[in-house]
Write a protein that holds these residues in place. Structure first.
Motif, PDB file in Angstrom:
ATOM      1  N   ILE A   7       0.925  -1.079  -0.104  1.00 31.10           N
ATOM      2  CA  ILE A   7       0.153  -0.158  -0.123  1.00 31.10           C
ATOM      3  C   ILE A   7       1.000   1.343   0.192  1.00 31.10           C
ATOM      4  O   ILE A   7       1.860   1.480   0.862  1.00 31.10           O
ATOM      5  N   LEU A   8       0.813   2.111  -1.025  1.00 32.53           N
ATOM      6  CA  LEU A   8       1.219   3.366  -1.299  1.00 32.53           C
ATOM      7  C   LEU A   8       0.551   4.361  -0.467  1.00 32.53           C
ATOM      8  O   LEU A   8      -0.455   4.807  -0.949  1.00 32.53           O
ATOM      9  N   HIS A  44      -7.655   5.298  -5.266  1.00 35.62           N
ATOM     10  CA  HIS A  44      -8.774   4.941  -4.487  1.00 35.62           C
ATOM     11  C   HIS A  44      -9.024   6.330  -3.570  1.00 35.62           C
ATOM     12  O   HIS A  44      -8.995   6.130  -2.168  1.00 35.62           O
ATOM     13  N   PRO A  45      -9.608   7.305  -4.234  1.00 34.29           N
ATOM     14  CA  PRO A  45     -10.038   8.562  -3.418  1.00 34.29           C
ATOM     15  C   PRO A  45     -11.081   8.298  -2.408  1.00 34.29           C
ATOM     16  O   PRO A  45     -12.173   7.861  -2.796  1.00 34.29           O
ATOM     17  N   LEU A  46     -10.913   8.423  -1.228  1.00 32.26           N
ATOM     18  CA  LEU A  46     -11.776   8.172  -0.024  1.00 32.26           C
ATOM     19  C   LEU A  46     -12.117   9.617   0.550  1.00 32.26           C
ATOM     20  O   LEU A  46     -11.217  10.292   0.814  1.00 32.26           O
ATOM     21  N   PRO A  47     -13.245   9.982   0.762  1.00 35.15           N
ATOM     22  CA  PRO A  47     -13.702  11.337   1.636  1.00 35.15           C
ATOM     23  C   PRO A  47     -13.155  10.886   2.710  1.00 35.15           C
ATOM     24  O   PRO A  47     -12.935   9.869   3.418  1.00 35.15           O
ATOM     25  N   HIS A  48     -13.257  12.056   3.788  1.00 37.48           N
ATOM     26  CA  HIS A  48     -13.000  11.861   4.979  1.00 37.48           C
ATOM     27  C   HIS A  48     -14.239  10.860   5.613  1.00 37.48           C
ATOM     28  O   HIS A  48     -14.951  10.957   5.108  1.00 37.48           O
ATOM     29  N   VAL A  92      -4.176  10.721   4.857  1.00 36.81           N
ATOM     30  CA  VAL A  92      -4.825   9.984   3.747  1.00 36.81           C
ATOM     31  C   VAL A  92      -4.833   8.505   4.039  1.00 36.81           C
ATOM     32  O   VAL A  92      -5.613   7.522   3.966  1.00 36.81           O
ATOM     33  N   LEU A  93      -3.615   7.991   4.421  1.00 36.54           N
ATOM     34  CA  LEU A  93      -3.330   6.492   4.843  1.00 36.54           C
ATOM     35  C   LEU A  93      -4.392   6.353   6.128  1.00 36.54           C
ATOM     36  O   LEU A  93      -5.061   5.353   5.984  1.00 36.54           O
ATOM     37  N   LYS A  94      -4.134   7.056   7.140  1.00 33.81           N
ATOM     38  CA  LYS A  94      -4.893   6.802   8.385  1.00 33.81           C
ATOM     39  C   LYS A  94      -6.521   6.630   7.955  1.00 33.81           C
ATOM     40  O   LYS A  94      -7.098   5.570   8.530  1.00 33.81           O
ATOM     41  N   ASN A  95      -6.768   7.629   7.159  1.00 32.63           N
ATOM     42  CA  ASN A  95      -8.314   7.606   6.747  1.00 32.63           C
ATOM     43  C   ASN A  95      -8.705   6.171   6.021  1.00 32.63           C
ATOM     44  O   ASN A  95      -9.665   5.715   6.199  1.00 32.63           O
ATOM     45  N   ALA A  96      -7.924   5.908   5.078  1.00 29.21           N
ATOM     46  CA  ALA A  96      -8.048   4.522   4.209  1.00 29.21           C
ATOM     47  C   ALA A  96      -8.258   3.314   5.318  1.00 29.21           C
ATOM     48  O   ALA A  96      -9.034   2.347   5.120  1.00 29.21           O
ATOM     49  N   ILE A  97      -7.110   3.239   6.219  1.00 28.72           N
ATOM     50  CA  ILE A  97      -7.163   2.436   7.384  1.00 28.72           C
ATOM     51  C   ILE A  97      -8.338   2.385   8.063  1.00 28.72           C
ATOM     52  O   ILE A  97      -9.224   1.309   8.329  1.00 28.72           O
ATOM     53  N   ASP A  98      -9.134   3.688   8.397  1.00 25.76           N
ATOM     54  CA  ASP A  98     -10.242   3.545   9.209  1.00 25.76           C
ATOM     55  C   ASP A  98     -11.798   3.443   8.361  1.00 25.76           C
ATOM     56  O   ASP A  98     -12.467   3.154   9.096  1.00 25.76           O
ATOM     57  N   HIS A  99     -11.408   3.298   7.105  1.00 20.47           N
ATOM     58  CA  HIS A  99     -12.794   3.096   6.556  1.00 20.47           C
ATOM     59  C   HIS A  99     -13.229   1.852   6.783  1.00 20.47           C
ATOM     60  O   HIS A  99     -14.579   1.538   6.661  1.00 20.47           O
ATOM     61  N   VAL A 100     -12.316   0.938   6.837  1.00 21.79           N
ATOM     62  CA  VAL A 100     -12.670  -0.632   6.789  1.00 21.79           C
ATOM     63  C   VAL A 100     -12.138  -1.327   8.655  1.00 21.79           C
ATOM     64  O   VAL A 100     -11.377  -0.684   8.965  1.00 21.79           O
ATOM     65  N   PHE A 101     -12.858  -2.277   8.704  1.00 27.76           N
ATOM     66  CA  PHE A 101     -12.198  -2.942   9.948  1.00 27.76           C
ATOM     67  C   PHE A 101     -12.027  -4.501   9.690  1.00 27.76           C
ATOM     68  O   PHE A 101     -10.903  -4.992   9.756  1.00 27.76           O
ATOM     69  N   THR A 102     -13.100  -5.427   9.353  1.00 25.49           N
ATOM     70  CA  THR A 102     -12.904  -6.716   9.099  1.00 25.49           C
ATOM     71  C   THR A 102     -11.827  -7.042   8.054  1.00 25.49           C
ATOM     72  O   THR A 102     -11.028  -8.136   8.177  1.00 25.49           O
ATOM     73  N   GLU A 103     -11.639  -6.372   6.989  1.00 27.74           N
ATOM     74  CA  GLU A 103     -10.703  -6.433   5.995  1.00 27.74           C
ATOM     75  C   GLU A 103      -9.336  -6.659   6.444  1.00 27.74           C
ATOM     76  O   GLU A 103      -8.392  -6.939   5.821  1.00 27.74           O
ATOM     77  N   ALA A 122       6.245   7.724  12.163  1.00 21.09           N
ATOM     78  CA  ALA A 122       5.055   7.367  11.318  1.00 21.09           C
ATOM     79  C   ALA A 122       4.810   5.868  11.794  1.00 21.09           C
ATOM     80  O   ALA A 122       3.341   5.411  12.185  1.00 21.09           O
ATOM     81  N   VAL A 123       5.843   4.926  11.522  1.00 17.40           N
ATOM     82  CA  VAL A 123       5.643   3.496  12.108  1.00 17.40           C
ATOM     83  C   VAL A 123       5.066   3.197  13.268  1.00 17.40           C
ATOM     84  O   VAL A 123       4.421   2.400  13.565  1.00 17.40           O
ATOM     85  N   GLN A 124       5.705   3.929  14.176  1.00 17.53           N
ATOM     86  CA  GLN A 124       5.266   3.944  15.659  1.00 17.53           C
ATOM     87  C   GLN A 124       3.876   3.998  15.726  1.00 17.53           C
ATOM     88  O   GLN A 124       3.324   3.238  16.484  1.00 17.53           O
ATOM     89  N   GLN A 125       3.344   5.220  15.108  1.00 13.38           N
ATOM     90  CA  GLN A 125       1.899   5.243  15.221  1.00 13.38           C
ATOM     91  C   GLN A 125       0.998   4.169  14.580  1.00 13.38           C
ATOM     92  O   GLN A 125       0.161   3.752  14.992  1.00 13.38           O
ATOM     93  N   LEU A 126       1.609   4.049  13.358  1.00 23.36           N
ATOM     94  CA  LEU A 126       0.871   2.894  12.633  1.00 23.36           C
ATOM     95  C   LEU A 126       0.721   1.424  13.234  1.00 23.36           C
ATOM     96  O   LEU A 126      -0.101   0.854  13.214  1.00 23.36           O
ATOM     97  N   ARG A 127       1.804   1.267  13.968  1.00 19.20           N
ATOM     98  CA  ARG A 127       1.757  -0.069  14.700  1.00 19.20           C
ATOM     99  C   ARG A 127       0.592  -0.297  15.701  1.00 19.20           C
ATOM    100  O   ARG A 127       0.286  -1.011  15.885  1.00 19.20           O
ATOM    101  N   LEU A 128       0.683   1.082  16.627  1.00 19.68           N
ATOM    102  CA  LEU A 128      -0.492   1.237  17.565  1.00 19.68           C
ATOM    103  C   LEU A 128      -1.875   0.896  16.781  1.00 19.68           C
ATOM    104  O   LEU A 128      -2.781   0.130  17.153  1.00 19.68           O
TER     105      LEU A 128
END
Length: 195
Positions: A7-8, A44-48, A92-103, A122-128
């Motif tokens: 994922i870019l 994959h443009p996602l709105p807020h 934009v990355l955090k928003n894409a992650i937040d849009h789904v869960f089960t996946e 950035a990685v420290q926060q993404l790990r959480l």
């Protein structure tokens, strides 16, 4: 065969991410133990986040979220390529992650970051975030410096040692993705029974 998405996580104009993501894909594609595919968030443009209920409680009412879920669902694991913006991951990355869960649940994730300090904040926060979603984050990470791994902060020229680290990331990512397969199957079966 294990399927891994790269994922870019940046959509900025003049971003360095495509060079880094392509480097990851090229190295990964030389392996024979998994299939790899690049997912560019620009495509994959996602709105807020605009879902009326949390993704955990789904299903989504919006087509853009359903399309994003269908895009990431088939993969067993992920390599997230991320810059660091202000000691954090791109919105934009955090928003894409937040849009789904089960996946994301019961899937492995590895990180390749870049920035002035290698993108490690950035990685420290993404790990959480990923841990909260039930993802298994692998320990090795590739941290690329804008000072030493990019000529004029623009042309990607990574040191040879980064290829060794990337291989360790991919080794663990593929192993963990395979090990988590029974949990993903159990979750899928439970979902089928309850639907």
């Amino acid at each position: 065969m294990i399927r891994i998405a790269i994922i870019l996580g940046s959509t900025r104009p003049n971003r360095n991410g495509p060079q880094v993501a392509q480097w990851v894909l090229d190295a990964a594609s030389r392996r024979g133990d998994a299939e790899f595919e690049l997912i560019d968030l620009r495509e994959h443009p996602l709105p807020h986040l605009d879902e009326p209920v949390p993704p955990l409680l789904g299903p989504s009412v919006h087509e853009h979220t359903r399309a994003w879920a269908e895009r990431v669902a088939p993969f067993d694991g992920f390599v997230i390529v991320t810059p660091e913006y202000n000691h954090s991951a791109p919105g934009v990355l955090k928003n894409a992650i937040d849009h789904v869960f089960t996946e994301w649940v019961n899937k492995a994730v590895g990180f390749v970051s870049y920035g002035v300090n290698g993108g490690v904040c950035a990685v420290q926060q993404l790990r959480l975030v990923c841990g909260t979603l039930g993802m298994a984050d692998v320990s090795p990470e590739v941290a690329l410096s804008l000072h030493t791994d990019f000529e004029n902060h623009a042309h990607f020229a990574p040191g040879d040692h980064h290829a060794v680290t990337l291989n360790k990331v991919l080794d663990q990512l593929i192993s963990w993705s395979a090990a988590l397969a029974p949990l993903r199957r159990a979750t899928a079966e439970t979902t089928l029974i309850n639907s």
